[in-house]
Every structure is written in structure tokens, then in C-alpha cells.
Design a protein around this motif. Structure first.
Motif, PDB file in Angstrom:
ATOM      1  N   ILE A  72     -63.345 -17.533   1.692  1.00 43.06           N
ATOM      2  CA  ILE A  72     -63.362 -18.881   1.116  1.00 43.06           C
ATOM      3  C   ILE A  72     -64.646 -19.088   0.310  1.00 43.06           C
ATOM      4  O   ILE A  72     -64.619 -19.605  -0.811  1.00 43.06           O
ATOM      5  CB  ILE A  72     -63.241 -19.948   2.229  1.00 43.06           C
ATOM      6  CG1 ILE A  72     -61.907 -19.816   2.977  1.00 43.06           C
ATOM      7  CG2 ILE A  72     -63.422 -21.356   1.665  1.00 43.06           C
ATOM      8  CD1 ILE A  72     -60.682 -20.079   2.148  1.00 43.06           C
ATOM      9  N   LEU A  73     -65.777 -18.664   0.874  1.00 43.99           N
ATOM     10  CA  LEU A  73     -67.060 -18.800   0.194  1.00 43.99           C
ATOM     11  C   LEU A  73     -67.096 -17.968  -1.088  1.00 43.99           C
ATOM     12  O   LEU A  73     -67.637 -18.414  -2.117  1.00 43.99           O
ATOM     13  CB  LEU A  73     -68.191 -18.379   1.133  1.00 43.99           C
ATOM     14  CG  LEU A  73     -69.609 -18.562   0.633  1.00 43.99           C
ATOM     15  CD1 LEU A  73     -69.888 -20.034   0.359  1.00 43.99           C
ATOM     16  CD2 LEU A  73     -70.584 -18.026   1.659  1.00 43.99           C
ATOM     17  N   ALA A  76     -65.054 -19.828  -3.727  1.00 49.01           N
ATOM     18  CA  ALA A  76     -65.793 -21.006  -4.184  1.00 49.01           C
ATOM     19  C   ALA A  76     -66.965 -20.621  -5.073  1.00 49.01           C
ATOM     20  O   ALA A  76     -67.227 -21.275  -6.092  1.00 49.01           O
ATOM     21  CB  ALA A  76     -66.280 -21.804  -2.976  1.00 49.01           C
ATOM     22  N   THR A  77     -67.661 -19.552  -4.727  1.00 55.14           N
ATOM     23  CA  THR A  77     -68.798 -19.105  -5.528  1.00 55.14           C
ATOM     24  C   THR A  77     -68.354 -18.631  -6.905  1.00 55.14           C
ATOM     25  O   THR A  77     -68.972 -18.963  -7.925  1.00 55.14           O
ATOM     26  CB  THR A  77     -69.553 -17.973  -4.803  1.00 55.14           C
ATOM     27  OG1 THR A  77     -69.960 -18.432  -3.525  1.00 55.14           O
ATOM     28  CG2 THR A  77     -70.750 -17.510  -5.588  1.00 55.14           C
ATOM     29  N   TYR A  80     -67.291 -21.638  -8.947  1.00 56.17           N
ATOM     30  CA  TYR A  80     -68.479 -22.354  -9.421  1.00 56.17           C
ATOM     31  C   TYR A  80     -69.132 -21.611 -10.581  1.00 56.17           C
ATOM     32  O   TYR A  80     -69.540 -22.225 -11.575  1.00 56.17           O
ATOM     33  CB  TYR A  80     -69.484 -22.540  -8.282  1.00 56.17           C
ATOM     34  CG  TYR A  80     -70.754 -23.206  -8.735  1.00 56.17           C
ATOM     35  CD1 TYR A  80     -70.788 -24.579  -8.980  1.00 56.17           C
ATOM     36  CD2 TYR A  80     -71.901 -22.459  -8.955  1.00 56.17           C
ATOM     37  CE1 TYR A  80     -71.942 -25.193  -9.415  1.00 56.17           C
ATOM     38  CE2 TYR A  80     -73.063 -23.066  -9.396  1.00 56.17           C
ATOM     39  CZ  TYR A  80     -73.082 -24.430  -9.613  1.00 56.17           C
ATOM     40  OH  TYR A  80     -74.232 -25.030 -10.052  1.00 56.17           O
TER      41      TYR A  80
END
Length: 89
Positions: A72-73, A76-77, A80
Motif C-alpha cells: 500500500i505504501l 501511495a509513494t 505521489y
């Protein structure tokens, strides 16, 4: 940001190679002949979760959850990184 983009996949692969994959093989699961690394990873991750729930192995459940949240991270990274570079009008 570049450190996160490089570190997160590396951490995921190390968790898979050093804990999830051996755990599945030790318990006789996760055999995926002819599959690519993504499919093998996903099958091992699912099997490790199921085995850990049956055996009440809290440490493997924690590792599987860490891998999930690292994915998930990573998404998201990357999102972004892509959308923060869009020029404003």
C-alpha cells in the motif's frame, strides 16, 4: 522519495525470500510451477496467511500484514511521485 521507492520493494522482496517463501515450503504449500515471480509471490503470501491463521502463528501473520502495508505504501509513494510533478496551470 527516491530512497522510499528503492527501499520499499527491496524490503518486500527480502521479507518474501527470507521468511514467507521458506515458511510456505516448510509447510508443503506455495508450489507454483511455471509461474512468474509475481504470481509465486502472491500465492506464497496467501498460503502463508492461511497456514499462520490455522497454526495461530502470530509472527507470520504480522509479517504478512507488514508486506500488505508495504505494498500500500509503495503504491501511495509512486502515485505521489507521479502526481506531484504535474505542472499547475
Amino acid at each position: 522519495m527516491a530512497v522510499a521507492i528503492l527501499f520499499i520493494p527491496l524490503a518486500i522482496m527480502l521479507l518474501w525470500l527470507l521468511s514467507i517463501r521458506p515458511y510456505c515450503r516448510r509447510n508443503g504449500k506455495g508450489y507454483t510451477p511455471g509461474a512468474n515471480i509475481g504470481v509465486t509471490f502472491w500465492v506464497d503470501w496467501q498460503e502463508a496467511q492461511e497456514i499462520a491463521k490455522v497454526k495461530d502463528n502470530r509472527s507470520m501473520i504480522l509479517i504478512c500484514r507488514m508486506v500488505f502495508w508495504l505494498h500500500i505504501l509503495a503504491v501511495a509513494t509512486i502515485a505521489y511521485a507521479i502526481f506531484s510533478t504535474i505542472p499547475k496551470r
